[in-house]
Design a protein around this motif. Structure first.
Motif, mmCIF file in Angstrom:
data_model
loop_
_atom_site.group_PDB
_atom_site.id
_atom_site.type_symbol
_atom_site.label_atom_id
_atom_site.label_comp_id
_atom_site.label_asym_id
_atom_site.label_seq_id
_atom_site.Cartn_x
_atom_site.Cartn_y
_atom_site.Cartn_z
ATOM 1 N N MET A 1 0.848 -1.177 0.000
ATOM 2 C CA MET A 1 0.000 0.000 0.000
ATOM 3 C C MET A 1 0.885 1.228 0.000
ATOM 4 N N LYS A 2 0.398 2.235 -0.656
ATOM 5 C CA LYS A 2 1.111 3.496 -0.714
ATOM 6 C C LYS A 2 0.176 4.579 -0.201
ATOM 7 N N SER A 3 0.656 5.420 0.702
ATOM 8 C CA SER A 3 -0.142 6.539 1.197
ATOM 9 C C SER A 3 0.625 7.829 0.984
ATOM 10 N N THR A 4 -0.108 8.856 0.588
ATOM 11 C CA THR A 4 0.465 10.185 0.424
ATOM 12 C C THR A 4 -0.494 11.187 1.036
ATOM 13 N N MET A 5 -0.014 12.409 1.181
ATOM 14 C CA MET A 5 -0.844 13.475 1.728
ATOM 15 C C MET A 5 -0.990 14.572 0.685
ATOM 16 N N GLY A 6 -2.188 15.114 0.608
ATOM 17 C CA GLY A 6 -2.453 16.311 -0.174
ATOM 18 C C GLY A 6 -2.897 17.391 0.804
ATOM 19 N N GLU A 7 -3.388 18.490 0.285
ATOM 20 C CA GLU A 7 -3.884 19.532 1.177
ATOM 21 C C GLU A 7 -5.180 19.047 1.806
ATOM 22 N N ASN A 8 -5.141 18.782 3.118
ATOM 23 C CA ASN A 8 -6.280 18.247 3.880
ATOM 24 C C ASN A 8 -6.751 16.893 3.357
ATOM 25 N N GLU A 9 -5.871 16.144 2.711
ATOM 26 C CA GLU A 9 -6.281 14.896 2.084
ATOM 27 C C GLU A 9 -5.278 13.777 2.355
ATOM 28 N N ILE A 10 -5.818 12.598 2.643
ATOM 29 C CA ILE A 10 -5.030 11.376 2.767
ATOM 30 C C ILE A 10 -5.389 10.504 1.568
ATOM 31 N N ILE A 11 -4.379 10.052 0.852
ATOM 32 C CA ILE A 11 -4.589 9.235 -0.342
ATOM 33 C C ILE A 11 -3.865 7.907 -0.138
ATOM 34 N N SER A 12 -4.617 6.823 -0.169
ATOM 35 C CA SER A 12 -4.057 5.483 -0.020
ATOM 36 C C SER A 12 -4.397 4.690 -1.268
ATOM 37 N N SER A 13 -3.486 3.812 -1.675
ATOM 38 C CA SER A 13 -3.789 2.955 -2.823
ATOM 39 C C SER A 13 -3.277 1.553 -2.552
ATOM 40 N N ARG A 14 -3.941 0.599 -3.179
ATOM 41 C CA ARG A 14 -3.598 -0.808 -2.984
ATOM 42 C C ARG A 14 -4.008 -1.557 -4.232
ATOM 43 N N GLU A 15 -3.199 -2.528 -4.634
ATOM 44 C CA GLU A 15 -3.560 -3.429 -5.728
ATOM 45 C C GLU A 15 -3.989 -4.759 -5.134
ATOM 46 N N PHE A 16 -5.074 -5.284 -5.676
ATOM 47 C CA PHE A 16 -5.640 -6.551 -5.212
ATOM 48 C C PHE A 16 -5.578 -7.569 -6.350
ATOM 49 N N ASP A 17 -5.311 -8.826 -6.012
ATOM 50 C CA ASP A 17 -5.226 -9.903 -6.996
ATOM 51 C C ASP A 17 -6.603 -10.469 -7.320
ATOM 52 N N PHE A 18 -7.551 -9.582 -7.535
ATOM 53 C CA PHE A 18 -8.928 -9.978 -7.831
ATOM 54 C C PHE A 18 -9.489 -9.046 -8.894
ATOM 55 N N PRO A 19 -10.442 -9.554 -9.708
ATOM 56 C CA PRO A 19 -11.041 -8.705 -10.737
ATOM 57 C C PRO A 19 -11.844 -7.548 -10.127
ATOM 58 N N ARG A 20 -11.958 -6.502 -10.911
ATOM 59 C CA ARG A 20 -12.633 -5.282 -10.446
ATOM 60 C C ARG A 20 -14.061 -5.565 -9.985
ATOM 61 N N GLU A 21 -14.784 -6.443 -10.661
ATOM 62 C CA GLU A 21 -16.169 -6.744 -10.264
ATOM 63 C C GLU A 21 -16.222 -7.282 -8.838
ATOM 64 N N ARG A 22 -15.277 -8.144 -8.511
ATOM 65 C CA ARG A 22 -15.238 -8.758 -7.170
ATOM 66 C C ARG A 22 -14.898 -7.717 -6.104
ATOM 67 N N VAL A 23 -13.939 -6.844 -6.392
ATOM 68 C CA VAL A 23 -13.541 -5.818 -5.422
ATOM 69 C C VAL A 23 -14.674 -4.812 -5.229
ATOM 70 N N PHE A 24 -15.288 -4.388 -6.320
ATOM 71 C CA PHE A 24 -16.403 -3.435 -6.222
ATOM 72 C C PHE A 24 -17.559 -4.030 -5.421
ATOM 73 N N GLU A 25 -17.836 -5.320 -5.637
ATOM 74 C CA GLU A 25 -18.906 -5.987 -4.892
ATOM 75 C C GLU A 25 -18.638 -5.952 -3.384
ATOM 76 N N ALA A 26 -17.391 -6.130 -2.990
ATOM 77 C CA ALA A 26 -17.052 -6.108 -1.559
ATOM 78 C C ALA A 26 -17.291 -4.733 -0.944
ATOM 79 N N TRP A 27 -17.296 -3.692 -1.771
ATOM 80 C CA TRP A 27 -17.578 -2.328 -1.296
ATOM 81 C C TRP A 27 -19.069 -2.014 -1.299
ATOM 82 N N THR A 28 -19.855 -2.749 -2.083
ATOM 83 C CA THR A 28 -21.255 -2.374 -2.270
ATOM 84 C C THR A 28 -22.239 -3.386 -1.702
#
Length: 145
Positions: A1-28
């Motif tokens: 995971m990579k995290s950075t800071m912007g003005e009043n903002e925290i930005i995190s990113s991560r790559e998952f070994d799963f298709p986008r449909e599966r990851v989106f479903e876990a959020w919804t």
């Protein structure tokens, strides 16, 4: 995971070994989301989850220390498989934007928290970077089930 800071903002990113449909479903899917949302040791009780622009998401995060944290969010945008934007209205107010980028059979999630008040950002950044990392670790564990 990579995290950075912007003005009043925290930005995190991560790559998952799963298709986008599966990851989106876990959020919804509220049943899946309740299993991974929050840092290590937290559980959730969802009271309302209306996944549409203007819809409300109310839940209580139960901390490992026995403290309950009521949360109130309103969904601002749902773009299937691409983006979810919500406004967190309880406690520190922030806009959360999650984007889902297809990388073949993998998915990159970018998780942005834009705080409305600089003082609240300064306070939250002390624990949010680690908490967001734990949150995305928990998402990965749910995806692996």
């Amino acid at each position: 995971m990579k995290s950075t800071m912007g003005e009043n903002e925290i930005i995190s990113s991560r790559e998952f070994d799963f298709p986008r449909e599966r990851v989106f479903e876990a959020w919804t899917n509220p049943d899946q989301l309740a299993c991974w949302w929050g840092p290590n040791g937290f559980t959730n009780t969802f009271h309302e989850f209306d996944l549409r622009p203007g819809g409300t998401w109310r839940y209580v995060m139960h901390g490992p220390d026995g403290v309950d944290y009521p949360n109130h969010n309103v969904f601002e945008e749902i773009l299937p498989l691409e983006r979810i934007i919500l406004r967190h209205l309880s406690g520190h107010e922030f806009q959360l934007t999650a984007t889902f980028e297809e990388l073949g059979d993998r998915t990159r999630v970018i998780f942005r928290q834009l705080f409305m008040k600089a003082a609240e950002f300064e306070e939250a950044k002390q624990y949010c970077v680690v908490a967001n990392e734990q949150n995305l670790d928990r998402l990965n564990a749910v995806l692996e089930e």
